[in-house]
Write an enzyme that holds these catalytic residues in place. Structure first.
Site, mmCIF file in Angstrom:
data_model
loop_
_atom_site.group_PDB
_atom_site.id
_atom_site.type_symbol
_atom_site.label_atom_id
_atom_site.label_comp_id
_atom_site.label_asym_id
_atom_site.label_seq_id
_atom_site.Cartn_x
_atom_site.Cartn_y
_atom_site.Cartn_z
ATOM 1 N N SER A 1 -84.709 -30.615 82.593
ATOM 2 C CA SER A 1 -85.392 -29.595 81.815
ATOM 3 C C SER A 1 -86.838 -29.450 82.292
ATOM 4 O O SER A 1 -87.074 -29.198 83.478
ATOM 5 C CB SER A 1 -85.300 -29.930 80.322
ATOM 6 O OG SER A 1 -85.704 -28.847 79.527
ATOM 7 N N GLU B 1 -76.007 -22.233 79.523
ATOM 8 C CA GLU B 1 -77.462 -22.357 79.362
ATOM 9 C C GLU B 1 -78.172 -21.025 79.578
ATOM 10 O O GLU B 1 -77.805 -20.255 80.482
ATOM 11 C CB GLU B 1 -78.027 -23.380 80.342
ATOM 12 C CG GLU B 1 -77.612 -24.802 80.089
ATOM 13 C CD GLU B 1 -78.497 -25.797 80.807
ATOM 14 O OE1 GLU B 1 -79.731 -25.729 80.618
ATOM 15 O OE2 GLU B 1 -77.973 -26.637 81.551
ATOM 16 N N HIS C 1 -76.696 -33.307 79.607
ATOM 17 C CA HIS C 1 -76.795 -34.619 80.250
ATOM 18 C C HIS C 1 -77.012 -35.742 79.241
ATOM 19 O O HIS C 1 -76.869 -36.916 79.580
ATOM 20 C CB HIS C 1 -77.946 -34.625 81.259
ATOM 21 C CG HIS C 1 -79.289 -34.440 80.628
ATOM 22 N ND1 HIS C 1 -79.728 -33.221 80.143
ATOM 23 C CD2 HIS C 1 -80.284 -35.328 80.377
ATOM 24 C CE1 HIS C 1 -80.935 -33.376 79.636
ATOM 25 N NE2 HIS C 1 -81.294 -34.637 79.762
#
Length: 392
Positions: free
Chosen positions: A124, A217, A250
């Site tokens: 991120s 996403e 993750h």
């Protein structure tokens, strides 16, 4: 060459990400984890290093969870992992966090770990910082790490990716959240500039990259566009897309799949290095006197040079119609090559200066070339050998 892999989710795994975010990094560290400061070493971890840069929108940190992720990365890669505790925004806006990542990089090199044995890993916002750090290291001329992994990176803080709209409602975050993240982090710095927005940087010469992102996403296009741009710049890059996975995948059980793929990728000895384009026609290879690998590009009419960290430099021949063929290092410390189709032998110094030598017949078609006892010899299609005397 860009390698794209769609990673399917097992039964219920994608939904489990939404239901159990944090499962991968929850709980205490295992008893066998060795922690010294922010270095975390799993059993069996030996040489090299992982520099791990956590996410959290540039503002938040969860040290225990981050140390758990560092432990898992150490276990996966067989290297000790350094968790970077960078200064958070908005109290410390850009470039404070980037400066801290670069300071961590220098500290690892200062311990004697070779740059080529260091892997950057970030998720991120941390993935953004990893890619920004690579651009800054390259810009300032230092040695680059051996590889880098970027999981769900924000590569365009101007927020122009189409998936910000197409995946709205599927993900755990949205455009509004990312806009707030961008404002807090940049504090007035330009969102369409690198290194803060890595998509806008000069990506040539970056080390091998593994980019991972979930297909649900809003940052899907940030990852995909960056991977495509890196590929076009000649970087060896793999893009893994995790089917139906949202941001922060993750941190769930699906993250174990990611960790396994990271380990396998790092263990793979094969790396692709794209040169000037699909029609370049790289052909002959030779180690140069400068320690770099030099090669001919028949299709592009160029001589190329690649260093151990993957940085490619190309030297177009004065006659762009010439087709450089075989290549060798001469006794004078220059690169010598045959020009197929032009009846010449060429010489290139390591600082980029060309000299051409006409052979007795323009139709002799020189092929192989070798240095021998103070001369450069080449094989001619006319059934003879030609020798060029070389002054040292």
């Amino acid at each position: 060459m860009l390698t794209l892999t769609a990673v399917p989710a097992g039964p219920g795994q994608a939904q489990a990400v939404r239901d159990r975010i944090g499962a991968l990094v929850s709980g205490p560290l295992p008893a066998d984890a060795e922690v010294r400061g922010d270095w975390v070493r799993a059993p069996g971890a030996r040489s090299g290093a992982v520099i791990y840069v956590h996410g959290g929108g540039f503002t938040d940190t969860w040290p225990e969870a981050e140390r758990m992720m560092a432990y898992r990365l150490s276990r996966t890669t067989g290297r000790p992992a350094l968790r970077v505790a960078y200064r958070p925004a908005p109290a410390h806006p850009y470039p404070a966090a980037l400066d801290d990542v670069l300071a961590a990089w220098r500290s690892v090199l200062d311990t004697g770990v070779p740059a080529s044995e260091v892997v950057f890993v970030g998720e991120s916002a941390g993935a953004t910082l990893v890619l920004s750090a690579l651009l800054e290291i390259k810009r300032t001329g230092g040695p680059l790490p051996g590889a880098a992994v970027a999981v769900s990176p924000v590569t365009d803080l101007a927020l122009t990716g189409a998936s910000l709209t197409t995946n709205d409602g599927k993900d755990l975050i949205d455009r509004a959240a990312l806009a707030a993240v961008s404002d807090r982090y940049l504090a007035g710095a330009g969102p369409r500039h690198a290194p803060q927005s890595p998509l806008y940087g000069d990506l040539r010469g970056l080390p091998p990259l593994l980019v991972a992102v979930g297909t649900d996403e809003v940052l899907l296009d940030d990852a995909r566009r960056f991977a495509e741009a890196a590929d076009a710049a000649g970087v060896s890059v793999r893009l893994d897309t995790y089917e139906d996975a949202p941001h922060s995948f993750h941190l769930s059980d699906l993250g174990e799949v990611l960790l396994d793929r990271i380990g396998r990728w790092l263990a793979d000895p094969v790396r692709d290095h794209t040169v000037s384009g699909p029609d370049a026609g790289p052909y002959a290879l030779a180690e140069g006197p400068d320690g770099a690998l030099w090669f001919t590009e028949i299709g592009a009419g160029q001589i190329g040079r690649i260093t151990v960290d993957g940085t490619v430099t190309e030297y177009p021949l004065p006659d762009r119609q010439a087709r450089p063929h075989a290549l060798t290092t001469g006794p004078d410390g220059a690169l010598w090559f045959t020009e197929w189709g032009s009846g010449r032998v060429g010489r290139l110094t390591t600082d980029g200066r060309f000299t051409g030598y006409d052979l007795p017949r323009p139709d002799c078609e020189p092929h192989g070339i070798a240095a021998y006892r103070g001369a450069v010899w080449c094989a001619l299609e006319t059934g003879s050998l030609a020798a060029v005397e070389v002054s040292r």
